[in-house]
Design a protein around this motif. Structure first.
Motif, PDB file in Angstrom:
ATOM      1  N   SER A 185       0.858  -1.189   0.000  1.00 46.67           N
ATOM      2  CA  SER A 185       0.000   0.000   0.000  1.00 46.67           C
ATOM      3  C   SER A 185       0.890   1.233   0.000  1.00 46.67           C
ATOM      4  N   ARG A 186       0.293   2.368  -0.326  1.00 49.05           N
ATOM      5  CA  ARG A 186       1.068   3.593  -0.347  1.00 49.05           C
ATOM      6  C   ARG A 186       0.261   4.738   0.240  1.00 49.05           C
ATOM      7  N   ASP A 187       0.980   5.681   0.851  1.00 47.60           N
ATOM      8  CA  ASP A 187       0.406   6.887   1.427  1.00 47.60           C
ATOM      9  C   ASP A 187       1.058   8.056   0.703  1.00 47.60           C
ATOM     10  N   THR A 188       0.337   8.606  -0.249  1.00 47.69           N
ATOM     11  CA  THR A 188       0.916   9.655  -1.079  1.00 47.69           C
ATOM     12  C   THR A 188       1.078  10.967  -0.311  1.00 47.69           C
ATOM     13  N   VAL A 189       0.289  11.166   0.715  1.00 47.27           N
ATOM     14  CA  VAL A 189       0.407  12.392   1.520  1.00 47.27           C
ATOM     15  C   VAL A 189       1.736  12.412   2.259  1.00 47.27           C
ATOM     16  N   ASN A 190       2.117  11.274   2.815  1.00 47.58           N
ATOM     17  CA  ASN A 190       3.328  11.196   3.634  1.00 47.58           C
ATOM     18  C   ASN A 190       4.507  10.544   2.915  1.00 47.58           C
ATOM     19  N   ASN A 191       4.357  10.275   1.630  1.00 50.09           N
ATOM     20  CA  ASN A 191       5.441   9.687   0.821  1.00 50.09           C
ATOM     21  C   ASN A 191       5.946   8.378   1.413  1.00 50.09           C
ATOM     22  N   MET A 192       5.003   7.506   1.735  1.00 51.52           N
ATOM     23  CA  MET A 192       5.339   6.226   2.338  1.00 51.52           C
ATOM     24  C   MET A 192       4.773   5.081   1.506  1.00 51.52           C
ATOM     25  N   VAL A 193       5.486   3.968   1.534  1.00 51.79           N
ATOM     26  CA  VAL A 193       4.951   2.729   0.984  1.00 51.79           C
ATOM     27  C   VAL A 193       5.151   1.640   2.027  1.00 51.79           C
ATOM     28  N   TYR A 194       4.203   0.744   2.096  1.00 58.62           N
ATOM     29  CA  TYR A 194       4.191  -0.277   3.128  1.00 58.62           C
ATOM     30  C   TYR A 194       4.089  -1.666   2.521  1.00 58.62           C
ATOM     31  N   LEU A 195       4.581  -2.635   3.296  1.00 61.52           N
ATOM     32  CA  LEU A 195       4.374  -4.028   2.946  1.00 61.52           C
ATOM     33  C   LEU A 195       3.932  -4.754   4.204  1.00 61.52           C
ATOM     34  N   GLN A 196       2.664  -5.091   4.242  1.00 60.35           N
ATOM     35  CA  GLN A 196       2.127  -5.887   5.344  1.00 60.35           C
ATOM     36  C   GLN A 196       2.362  -7.353   5.029  1.00 60.35           C
ATOM     37  N   MET A 197       3.059  -8.031   5.923  1.00 58.96           N
ATOM     38  CA  MET A 197       3.421  -9.429   5.695  1.00 58.96           C
ATOM     39  C   MET A 197       2.796 -10.285   6.786  1.00 58.96           C
ATOM     40  N   ASN A 198       1.940 -11.184   6.388  1.00 56.63           N
ATOM     41  CA  ASN A 198       1.267 -12.095   7.311  1.00 56.63           C
ATOM     42  C   ASN A 198       1.652 -13.535   7.012  1.00 56.63           C
ATOM     43  N   SER A 199       1.375 -14.396   7.959  1.00 54.51           N
ATOM     44  CA  SER A 199       1.644 -15.837   7.792  1.00 54.51           C
ATOM     45  C   SER A 199       3.066 -16.079   7.300  1.00 54.51           C
ATOM     46  N   LEU A 200       4.000 -15.451   7.967  1.00 53.21           N
ATOM     47  CA  LEU A 200       5.387 -15.535   7.527  1.00 53.21           C
ATOM     48  C   LEU A 200       5.944 -16.940   7.686  1.00 53.21           C
ATOM     49  N   LYS A 201       6.826 -17.279   6.740  1.00 56.46           N
ATOM     50  CA  LYS A 201       7.441 -18.596   6.700  1.00 56.46           C
ATOM     51  C   LYS A 201       8.957 -18.446   6.772  1.00 56.46           C
ATOM     52  N   PRO A 202       9.653 -19.486   7.203  1.00 49.45           N
ATOM     53  CA  PRO A 202      11.122 -19.391   7.236  1.00 49.45           C
ATOM     54  C   PRO A 202      11.713 -19.023   5.879  1.00 49.45           C
ATOM     55  N   GLU A 203      11.089 -19.450   4.812  1.00 53.39           N
ATOM     56  CA  GLU A 203      11.613 -19.117   3.478  1.00 53.39           C
ATOM     57  C   GLU A 203      11.396 -17.661   3.087  1.00 53.39           C
ATOM     58  N   ASP A 204      10.700 -16.903   3.910  1.00 51.76           N
ATOM     59  CA  ASP A 204      10.584 -15.458   3.697  1.00 51.76           C
ATOM     60  C   ASP A 204      11.794 -14.700   4.242  1.00 51.76           C
ATOM     61  N   THR A 205      12.688 -15.400   4.894  1.00 51.36           N
ATOM     62  CA  THR A 205      13.895 -14.764   5.433  1.00 51.36           C
ATOM     63  C   THR A 205      14.734 -14.185   4.304  1.00 51.36           C
ATOM     64  N   ALA A 206      15.011 -12.891   4.392  1.00 49.52           N
ATOM     65  CA  ALA A 206      15.746 -12.197   3.325  1.00 49.52           C
ATOM     66  C   ALA A 206      15.959 -10.748   3.740  1.00 49.52           C
ATOM     67  N   VAL A 207      16.729 -10.041   2.936  1.00 48.25           N
ATOM     68  CA  VAL A 207      16.782  -8.586   3.023  1.00 48.25           C
ATOM     69  C   VAL A 207      15.722  -8.037   2.069  1.00 48.25           C
ATOM     70  N   TYR A 208      14.897  -7.139   2.596  1.00 47.68           N
ATOM     71  CA  TYR A 208      13.787  -6.581   1.827  1.00 47.68           C
ATOM     72  C   TYR A 208      14.126  -5.161   1.399  1.00 47.68           C
ATOM     73  N   TYR A 209      13.880  -4.885   0.114  1.00 49.91           N
ATOM     74  CA  TYR A 209      14.248  -3.599  -0.480  1.00 49.91           C
ATOM     75  C   TYR A 209      13.023  -2.887  -1.044  1.00 49.91           C
ATOM     76  N   CYS A 210      13.027  -1.597  -0.882  1.00 46.57           N
ATOM     77  CA  CYS A 210      12.032  -0.725  -1.489  1.00 46.57           C
ATOM     78  C   CYS A 210      12.604  -0.188  -2.803  1.00 46.57           C
ATOM     79  N   ASN A 211      11.744  -0.060  -3.798  1.00 41.38           N
ATOM     80  CA  ASN A 211      12.163   0.436  -5.100  1.00 41.38           C
ATOM     81  C   ASN A 211      11.169   1.474  -5.599  1.00 41.38           C
ATOM     82  N   ALA A 212      11.701   2.556  -6.154  1.00 41.68           N
ATOM     83  CA  ALA A 212      10.876   3.598  -6.782  1.00 41.68           C
ATOM     84  C   ALA A 212      11.299   3.706  -8.239  1.00 41.68           C
TER      85      ALA A 212
END
Length: 115
Positions: free
Chosen positions: A70-97
């Motif tokens: 999701s994104r908040d254009t007023v505050n210049n933010m982007v979000y990633l809500q992550m649920n039901s996480l698994k061990p294979e989700d282990t990583a470095v997470y990067y934002c890209n514009a």
């Protein structure tokens, strides 16, 4: 231009995390925003993307139904809500514009899913 990710950490399998990315130095509303991740020894994987207007989102099959961008254009933010996480989700997470002409990356935030 700065993209600063936050919200990573250690979480147990089945848990949730919300990643945030604060953007500055760009006209945020003109950029498509995405989240990627890179696990040790693997390439960078596109997880989720949201168009500049926020009207359209897309997800990798590996996270569909579990992650929400999701994104908040007023505050210049982007979000990633992550649920039901698994061990294979282990990583470095990067934002890209991105636009058709340029591509910016954040420094990444570590997510570790482990019991």
């Amino acid at each position: 231009v700065q993209l600063v990710e936050s919200g990573g950490g250690l979480v147990q399998p089945g848990g949730s995390l919300r990643l945030s990315c604060a953007a500055s130095g760009i006209t945020f509303s003109g950029y498509h925003m995405s989240w990627y991740r890179q696990a040790p020894g693997k390439g960078r994987e596109l997880l989720a993307a949201i168009t500049s207007t926020g009207a359209t989102t897309n997800y990798a099959d590996s996270v569909k139904g579990r992650f929400t961008i999701s994104r908040d254009t007023v505050n210049n933010m982007v979000y990633l809500q992550m649920n039901s996480l698994k061990p294979e989700d282990t990583a470095v997470y990067y934002c890209n514009a991105a636009t058709w002409a340029v591509n910016y990356w954040g420094q990444g935030t570590q997510v570790t899913v482990s019991s």
